[in-house]
Design a protein around this motif. Structure first.
Motif, PDB file in Angstrom:
ATOM      1  N   ARG A  72      -4.546   8.892  -2.555  1.00  0.00           N
ATOM      2  CA  ARG A  72      -3.351   8.207  -2.063  1.00  0.00           C
ATOM      3  C   ARG A  72      -3.314   8.124  -0.546  1.00  0.00           C
ATOM      4  NH1 ARG A  72       1.688  12.257  -2.135  1.00  0.00           N
ATOM      5  NH2 ARG A  72       2.678  10.336  -1.557  1.00  0.00           N
ATOM      6  N   TRP A  73      -4.024   9.030   0.136  1.00  0.00           N
ATOM      7  CA  TRP A  73      -4.039   9.021   1.593  1.00  0.00           C
ATOM      8  C   TRP A  73      -4.754   7.795   2.140  1.00  0.00           C
ATOM      9  CZ3 TRP A  73      -0.631  11.753   3.953  1.00  0.00           C
ATOM     10  CH2 TRP A  73      -0.120  12.880   3.306  1.00  0.00           C
ATOM     11  N   GLY A  74      -5.672   7.225   1.370  1.00  0.00           N
ATOM     12  CA  GLY A  74      -6.279   5.957   1.770  1.00  0.00           C
ATOM     13  C   GLY A  74      -5.255   4.847   1.787  1.00  0.00           C
ATOM     14  N   SER A  75      -4.379   4.829   0.790  1.00  0.00           N
ATOM     15  CA  SER A  75      -3.307   3.831   0.756  1.00  0.00           C
ATOM     16  C   SER A  75      -2.326   4.043   1.898  1.00  0.00           C
ATOM     17  CB  SER A  75      -2.565   3.901  -0.583  1.00  0.00           C
ATOM     18  OG  SER A  75      -3.409   3.526  -1.636  1.00  0.00           O
ATOM     19  N   ILE A  76      -2.042   5.287   2.209  1.00  0.00           N
ATOM     20  CA  ILE A  76      -1.146   5.588   3.329  1.00  0.00           C
ATOM     21  C   ILE A  76      -1.766   5.120   4.648  1.00  0.00           C
ATOM     22  CG2 ILE A  76      -0.131   7.482   4.669  1.00  0.00           C
ATOM     23  CD1 ILE A  76       0.310   8.917   1.962  1.00  0.00           C
ATOM     24  N   THR A  77      -3.083   5.274   4.777  1.00  0.00           N
ATOM     25  CA  THR A  77      -3.770   4.826   5.984  1.00  0.00           C
ATOM     26  C   THR A  77      -3.619   3.317   6.176  1.00  0.00           C
ATOM     27  OG1 THR A  77      -5.376   6.618   5.779  1.00  0.00           O
ATOM     28  CG2 THR A  77      -6.014   4.741   7.138  1.00  0.00           C
ATOM     29  N   VAL A  78      -3.787   2.553   5.097  1.00  0.00           N
ATOM     30  CA  VAL A  78      -3.648   1.098   5.200  1.00  0.00           C
ATOM     31  C   VAL A  78      -2.190   0.722   5.464  1.00  0.00           C
ATOM     32  CG1 VAL A  78      -3.956  -1.104   4.006  1.00  0.00           C
ATOM     33  CG2 VAL A  78      -5.674   0.690   3.773  1.00  0.00           C
ATOM     34  N   ALA A  79      -1.264   1.432   4.831  1.00  0.00           N
ATOM     35  CA  ALA A  79       0.158   1.167   5.096  1.00  0.00           C
ATOM     36  C   ALA A  79       0.483   1.408   6.566  1.00  0.00           C
ATOM     37  CB  ALA A  79       1.037   2.034   4.199  1.00  0.00           C
ATOM     38  N   ALA A  80      -0.033   2.487   7.118  1.00  0.00           N
ATOM     39  CA  ALA A  80       0.187   2.768   8.542  1.00  0.00           C
ATOM     40  C   ALA A  80      -0.461   1.695   9.411  1.00  0.00           C
ATOM     41  CB  ALA A  80      -0.365   4.145   8.892  1.00  0.00           C
ATOM     42  N   GLY A  81      -1.643   1.234   9.022  1.00  0.00           N
ATOM     43  CA  GLY A  81      -2.306   0.162   9.760  1.00  0.00           C
ATOM     44  C   GLY A  81      -1.490  -1.117   9.761  1.00  0.00           C
ATOM     45  N   CYS A 136       0.828  -1.205   0.000  1.00  0.00           N
ATOM     46  CA  CYS A 136       0.000   0.000   0.000  1.00  0.00           C
ATOM     47  C   CYS A 136       0.865   1.259   0.000  1.00  0.00           C
ATOM     48  CB  CYS A 136      -0.958  -0.016   1.178  1.00  0.00           C
ATOM     49  SG  CYS A 136      -2.243  -1.265   1.008  1.00  0.00           S
ATOM     50  N   GLY A 137       2.033   1.179   0.612  1.00  0.00           N
ATOM     51  CA  GLY A 137       2.967   2.309   0.549  1.00  0.00           C
ATOM     52  C   GLY A 137       3.439   2.556  -0.878  1.00  0.00           C
ATOM     53  N   ALA A 153      -8.522   0.309   9.254  1.00  0.00           N
ATOM     54  CA  ALA A 153      -7.757   1.047   8.242  1.00  0.00           C
ATOM     55  C   ALA A 153      -8.398   0.899   6.864  1.00  0.00           C
ATOM     56  CB  ALA A 153      -6.311   0.552   8.211  1.00  0.00           C
ATOM     57  N   GLY A 154      -8.921  -0.287   6.575  1.00  0.00           N
ATOM     58  CA  GLY A 154      -9.582  -0.508   5.285  1.00  0.00           C
ATOM     59  C   GLY A 154     -10.826   0.349   5.121  1.00  0.00           C
ATOM     60  N   PHE A 155     -11.643   0.435   6.172  1.00  0.00           N
ATOM     61  CA  PHE A 155     -12.834   1.276   6.107  1.00  0.00           C
ATOM     62  C   PHE A 155     -12.463   2.747   5.971  1.00  0.00           C
ATOM     63  CE2 PHE A 155     -15.148  -2.342   8.143  1.00  0.00           C
ATOM     64  CZ  PHE A 155     -16.032  -2.550   7.086  1.00  0.00           C
ATOM     65  N   THR A 205      -6.432   2.835  -2.610  1.00  0.00           N
ATOM     66  CA  THR A 205      -6.507   1.390  -2.448  1.00  0.00           C
ATOM     67  C   THR A 205      -7.425   0.825  -3.527  1.00  0.00           C
ATOM     68  OG1 THR A 205      -8.250   1.749  -0.810  1.00  0.00           O
ATOM     69  CG2 THR A 205      -6.050   1.284   0.022  1.00  0.00           C
ATOM     70  N   LYS A 206      -7.023  -0.300  -4.058  1.00  0.00           N
ATOM     71  CA  LYS A 206      -7.776  -0.975  -5.129  1.00  0.00           C
ATOM     72  C   LYS A 206      -8.349  -2.276  -4.571  1.00  0.00           C
ATOM     73  CE  LYS A 206      -6.034   1.768  -8.390  1.00  0.00           C
ATOM     74  NZ  LYS A 206      -6.715   2.701  -9.173  1.00  0.00           N
ATOM     75  N   ASP A 207      -9.099  -2.977  -5.413  1.00  0.00           N
ATOM     76  CA  ASP A 207      -9.723  -4.234  -4.989  1.00  0.00           C
ATOM     77  C   ASP A 207      -8.696  -5.250  -4.510  1.00  0.00           C
ATOM     78  OD1 ASP A 207     -12.214  -3.246  -5.528  1.00  0.00           O
ATOM     79  OD2 ASP A 207     -12.402  -4.215  -7.489  1.00  0.00           O
TER      80      ASP A 207
END
Length: 119
Positions: free
Chosen positions: A93-102, A20-21, A83-85, A30-32
């Motif tokens: 891109r901040w959604g991907s950063i959120t999952v990376a942080a999670g 995700c980073g 993090a996914g929600f 984030t994608k499917d």
């Protein structure tokens, strides 16, 4: 605690964080397929939650206390779905950063669970 499961979960969480980073670096949300990766990591944490509860039910005790151990188990299980929600709410891109942080947080929680159990 099963050390192999803890290590596998931590490594999978770090792999998800790197993936995700990389998406965030490429300015992608984030994608499917990221959600498939999140599901795999969540299943690992679910298995760990069940194993931890079964060990407690069998009478085994963590060194640093049952309450904190259960709290960390539940937190580990909730980390990636939360993090996914949040990444669904932020479709940049901040959604991907959120999952990376999670993913990084989950890896740290795994180390802490190992310590709490007595590793």
């Amino acid at each position: 605690m099963l050390v192999a499961l803890t290590v596998t979960t931590a490594v999978a969480a770090l792999a998800l964080a790197a993936w995700c980073g990389w998406a965030a670096y490429r300015d992608q949300p984030t994608k499917d397929w990221h959600f498939i990766g999140m599901a795999v990591v969540t299943v690992l944490t679910l298995v760990q939650l069940v194993v931890g509860i079964v060990q407690l039910a069998r009478g085994e005790k963590p060194e640093q206390g049952t309450t904190i151990f259960v709290a960390y188990l539940i937190g580990s299980f909730a980390c990636i779905p939360a993090a996914g929600f949040m990444s669904l709410a932020e479709r940049t891109r901040w959604g991907s950063i959120t999952v990376a942080a999670g993913g990084v947080v989950l890896a740290v929680l795994q180390v802490r669970l190992y310590d709490i159990w007595g590793g």
